[in-house]
Design a protein around this motif. Structure first.
Motif, PDB file in Angstrom:
ATOM      1  N   PRO A  19     -16.092   6.324 -10.580  1.00 45.04           N
ATOM      2  CA  PRO A  19     -15.268   5.702  -9.541  1.00 45.04           C
ATOM      3  C   PRO A  19     -15.053   4.235  -9.848  1.00 45.04           C
ATOM      4  O   PRO A  19     -15.915   3.563 -10.401  1.00 45.04           O
ATOM      5  N   PRO A  20     -13.889   3.743  -9.526  1.00 50.88           N
ATOM      6  CA  PRO A  20     -13.616   2.327  -9.807  1.00 50.88           C
ATOM      7  C   PRO A  20     -14.499   1.444  -8.944  1.00 50.88           C
ATOM      8  O   PRO A  20     -14.941   1.838  -7.864  1.00 50.88           O
ATOM      9  N   PRO A  21     -14.824   0.286  -9.447  1.00 55.16           N
ATOM     10  CA  PRO A  21     -15.652  -0.622  -8.642  1.00 55.16           C
ATOM     11  C   PRO A  21     -14.946  -0.971  -7.342  1.00 55.16           C
ATOM     12  O   PRO A  21     -13.712  -1.037  -7.293  1.00 55.16           O
ATOM     13  N   PRO A  22     -15.723  -1.125  -6.296  1.00 58.00           N
ATOM     14  CA  PRO A  22     -15.086  -1.442  -5.017  1.00 58.00           C
ATOM     15  C   PRO A  22     -14.335  -2.755  -5.078  1.00 58.00           C
ATOM     16  O   PRO A  22     -14.798  -3.724  -5.668  1.00 58.00           O
ATOM     17  N   ARG A  23     -13.177  -2.714  -4.486  1.00 57.87           N
ATOM     18  CA  ARG A  23     -12.340  -3.906  -4.487  1.00 57.87           C
ATOM     19  C   ARG A  23     -12.917  -4.921  -3.513  1.00 57.87           C
ATOM     20  O   ARG A  23     -13.224  -4.602  -2.376  1.00 57.87           O
ATOM     21  N   ARG A  24     -13.058  -6.115  -4.022  1.00 56.97           N
ATOM     22  CA  ARG A  24     -13.574  -7.166  -3.162  1.00 56.97           C
ATOM     23  C   ARG A  24     -12.471  -7.651  -2.216  1.00 56.97           C
ATOM     24  O   ARG A  24     -11.376  -7.968  -2.636  1.00 56.97           O
ATOM     25  N   ARG A  25     -12.858  -7.684  -0.966  1.00 54.06           N
ATOM     26  CA  ARG A  25     -11.900  -8.155   0.037  1.00 54.06           C
ATOM     27  C   ARG A  25     -11.962  -9.674   0.094  1.00 54.06           C
ATOM     28  O   ARG A  25     -12.899 -10.262   0.593  1.00 54.06           O
ATOM     29  N   GLY A  26     -10.989 -10.263  -0.482  1.00 53.13           N
ATOM     30  CA  GLY A  26     -10.975 -11.714  -0.535  1.00 53.13           C
ATOM     31  C   GLY A  26     -10.509 -12.328   0.763  1.00 53.13           C
ATOM     32  O   GLY A  26     -10.258 -11.652   1.760  1.00 53.13           O
ATOM     33  N   TRP A  27     -10.355 -13.665   0.699  1.00 55.26           N
ATOM     34  CA  TRP A  27      -9.959 -14.361   1.909  1.00 55.26           C
ATOM     35  C   TRP A  27      -8.576 -13.943   2.357  1.00 55.26           C
ATOM     36  O   TRP A  27      -8.279 -13.914   3.556  1.00 55.26           O
ATOM     37  N   ASN A  28      -7.706 -13.572   1.390  1.00 58.84           N
ATOM     38  CA  ASN A  28      -6.344 -13.216   1.765  1.00 58.84           C
ATOM     39  C   ASN A  28      -6.301 -12.004   2.666  1.00 58.84           C
ATOM     40  O   ASN A  28      -5.400 -11.861   3.478  1.00 58.84           O
ATOM     41  N   SER A  29      -7.260 -11.082   2.516  1.00 56.69           N
ATOM     42  CA  SER A  29      -7.252  -9.881   3.346  1.00 56.69           C
ATOM     43  C   SER A  29      -8.054 -10.061   4.618  1.00 56.69           C
ATOM     44  O   SER A  29      -7.606  -9.694   5.696  1.00 56.69           O
ATOM     45  N   THR A  30      -9.236 -10.651   4.506  1.00 57.22           N
ATOM     46  CA  THR A  30     -10.085 -10.772   5.685  1.00 57.22           C
ATOM     47  C   THR A  30      -9.764 -12.016   6.496  1.00 57.22           C
ATOM     48  O   THR A  30      -9.717 -11.962   7.729  1.00 57.22           O
ATOM     49  N   GLY A  31      -9.548 -13.139   5.807  1.00 56.24           N
ATOM     50  CA  GLY A  31      -9.307 -14.384   6.525  1.00 56.24           C
ATOM     51  C   GLY A  31      -8.020 -14.373   7.312  1.00 56.24           C
ATOM     52  O   GLY A  31      -7.990 -14.726   8.494  1.00 56.24           O
ATOM     53  N   VAL A  32      -6.919 -13.948   6.671  1.00 52.48           N
ATOM     54  CA  VAL A  32      -5.631 -13.918   7.362  1.00 52.48           C
ATOM     55  C   VAL A  32      -5.660 -12.911   8.495  1.00 52.48           C
ATOM     56  O   VAL A  32      -5.118 -13.153   9.581  1.00 52.48           O
ATOM     57  N   THR A  33      -6.310 -11.759   8.261  1.00 52.64           N
ATOM     58  CA  THR A  33      -6.409 -10.760   9.322  1.00 52.64           C
ATOM     59  C   THR A  33      -7.172 -11.307  10.514  1.00 52.64           C
ATOM     60  O   THR A  33      -6.781 -11.099  11.665  1.00 52.64           O
ATOM     61  N   ARG A  34      -8.254 -12.016  10.248  1.00 54.99           N
ATOM     62  CA  ARG A  34      -9.029 -12.595  11.352  1.00 54.99           C
ATOM     63  C   ARG A  34      -8.220 -13.639  12.089  1.00 54.99           C
ATOM     64  O   ARG A  34      -8.231 -13.685  13.324  1.00 54.99           O
ATOM     65  N   LEU A  35      -7.512 -14.499  11.344  1.00 54.29           N
ATOM     66  CA  LEU A  35      -6.679 -15.507  12.001  1.00 54.29           C
ATOM     67  C   LEU A  35      -5.594 -14.862  12.841  1.00 54.29           C
ATOM     68  O   LEU A  35      -5.296 -15.325  13.954  1.00 54.29           O
ATOM     69  N   ARG A  36      -4.985 -13.781  12.335  1.00 53.70           N
ATOM     70  CA  ARG A  36      -3.953 -13.091  13.106  1.00 53.70           C
ATOM     71  C   ARG A  36      -4.553 -12.445  14.341  1.00 53.70           C
ATOM     72  O   ARG A  36      -3.967 -12.480  15.422  1.00 53.70           O
ATOM     73  N   ARG A  37      -5.729 -11.861  14.195  1.00 54.23           N
ATOM     74  CA  ARG A  37      -6.369 -11.214  15.340  1.00 54.23           C
ATOM     75  C   ARG A  37      -6.755 -12.228  16.408  1.00 54.23           C
ATOM     76  O   ARG A  37      -6.696 -11.944  17.599  1.00 54.23           O
ATOM     77  N   GLU A  38      -7.155 -13.418  15.980  1.00 50.20           N
ATOM     78  CA  GLU A  38      -7.550 -14.447  16.933  1.00 50.20           C
ATOM     79  C   GLU A  38      -6.372 -15.259  17.446  1.00 50.20           C
ATOM     80  O   GLU A  38      -6.551 -16.151  18.278  1.00 50.20           O
ATOM     81  N   GLY A  39      -5.161 -14.958  16.972  1.00 50.20           N
ATOM     82  CA  GLY A  39      -3.975 -15.653  17.448  1.00 50.20           C
ATOM     83  C   GLY A  39      -3.786 -17.034  16.866  1.00 50.20           C
ATOM     84  O   GLY A  39      -3.123 -17.883  17.479  1.00 50.20           O
ATOM     85  N   ALA A  40      -4.372 -17.291  15.679  1.00 51.66           N
ATOM     86  CA  ALA A  40      -4.347 -18.643  15.115  1.00 51.66           C
ATOM     87  C   ALA A  40      -3.157 -18.898  14.202  1.00 51.66           C
ATOM     88  O   ALA A  40      -2.921 -20.049  13.813  1.00 51.66           O
ATOM     89  N   ILE A  41      -2.383 -17.875  13.857  1.00 54.38           N
ATOM     90  CA  ILE A  41      -1.269 -18.078  12.931  1.00 54.38           C
ATOM     91  C   ILE A  41      -0.210 -18.987  13.545  1.00 54.38           C
ATOM     92  O   ILE A  41       0.301 -19.910  12.902  1.00 54.38           O
TER      93      ILE A  41
END
Length: 348
Positions: A19-41
């Motif tokens: 199996p391919p190594p797990p893809r690391r979730r960088g800031w672009n995926s987690t950080g932006v999602t968190r900012l969008r969820r918190e209404g910070a965009i």
């Protein structure tokens, strides 16, 4: 004669796909999602756009003096807005936050006349904590509405501030001003450094501790919090206390930047703190809010006030703008949902 058996070559085993190594979730995926969820965009985009417009209109903002002046203007508002944010996260609102700021401001300024600086700082923080715990106890354990409790306590704290100091004064020295509102390095105001330190500490508290998770949980889903055995009342009490401490930091930064204590210094910060939290996209029902969004929203409001000042516009228009921001941020989503519902009904 025994036959010597030759070793058999092992048969080719079917190749197993690794199996391919797990893809690391960088800031672009987690950080932006968190900012969008918190209404910070939205507040981040608004700050960037307004900052560019402001620099085009007033290029002197990028000079050392103007940058330091703007920082000293927005940092107290940002700290008080963070205190308001913590209360909003648990589904409340603090109408007394301006009066708490005034009381902490005059306590800090007057105690500097007779006490060492660390003791004066401690007293101001304890006053802010005490005011917050007073509100939190009545809200969490007495079951009273937060808006009614904090409206009543605003008169109490405001009267105490005028009792401590009836006119601007105090013992704020030039050394204290330089340590809180001067320049650490060229183009690096000390006020922004203090704001960054406090904001990072608050972020770690809300994101990396049980108390922070409880604060978000109490505001987002009270029933689930109770089912999990979390003490929701204690969480609300501590949230109000934390808001009082953050407000005391803003009060001391204001006293240091103006080199005086003022019993009415916190009055303009009530509406501005609510406007900053609203502009940051926080949910006033609780459970959603962004620290970075609140800080940038406070910076945007501060720059708007600064721009109006240099344009010669009456300072009272800042209240009008703050009120319009609150109405727009809270009202536009409601209007959008109604329009979308009607359009969907016509199409169906």
């Amino acid at each position: 004669m025994t036959a010597i058996s030759t070793p058999r070559t092992p048969s080719a085993t079917p190749a197993t796909s690794t199996p391919p190594p797990p893809r690391r979730r960088g800031w672009n995926s987690t950080g932006v999602t968190r900012l969008r969820r918190e209404g910070a965009i939205a507040p981040i985009a608004a700050f960037v756009v307004f900052f560019v417009v402001y620099v085009i209109i007033n290029p002197e903002l990028l000079t050392r003096f103007q940058l330091q002046t703007a920082s000293n203007l927005v940092v107290p508002l940002a700290l008080v807005a963070l205190g308001q944010l913590v209360v909003v996260l648990v589904g409340g609102i603090d109408i007394s936050i301006g009066a708490i700021m005034s009381l902490c401001n005059v306590v800090f300024a007057t105690q500097l006349l007779t006490l060492p600086v660390p003791v004066a700082i401690l007293l101001a923080v304890l006053v802010g904590l005490g005011c917050g715990l007073f509100n939190g106890f009545l809200v969490a354990y007495a079951g009273l509405p937060a808006i009614a409790v904090t409206l009543a306590s605003a008169f109490i704290f405001g009267s105490l501030a005028r009792e401590v100091l009836d006119r601007p004064g105090g013992g704020v020295t030039k050394e204290i001003y330089l340590a809180t509102s001067g320049e650490l390095l060229p183009f690096v105001p000390v006020a922004l450094v203090w704001l960054a330190v406090i904001a990072v500490g608050l972020w770690l508290l809300l994101q990396r501790t049980a108390l922070g998770r409880h604060i978000y949980g109490v505001g987002s889903n009270m029933e689930s919090v109770r089912a999990a055995g979390i003490n929701a009342r204690l969480t609300k009490l501590l949230a109000f206390g934390l808001a009082g401490v953050l407000t005391s930091f803003g009060a001391m930064m204001l006293a240091s930047s103006t080199v005086t204590g003022d019993p009415r210094s916190g009055d303009p910060y009530l509406l501005s703190s609510i406007a900053a939290v609203a502009l940051a996209g926080a949910a006033f029902t609780g459970g959603r809010g962004s620290i970075i969004g609140t800080i940038l929203a406070a910076c945007t409001l501060g720059l708007i006030g600064n721009l109006l000042f240099f344009a010669g516009v009456n300072s009272y228009w800042q209240y009008v703008i703050s009120a319009l921001i609150i109405v727009a941020v809270v009202g536009l989503p409601v209007v959008w949902r109604r329009v979308a519902f009607r359009v969907k009904g016509i199409r169906s």
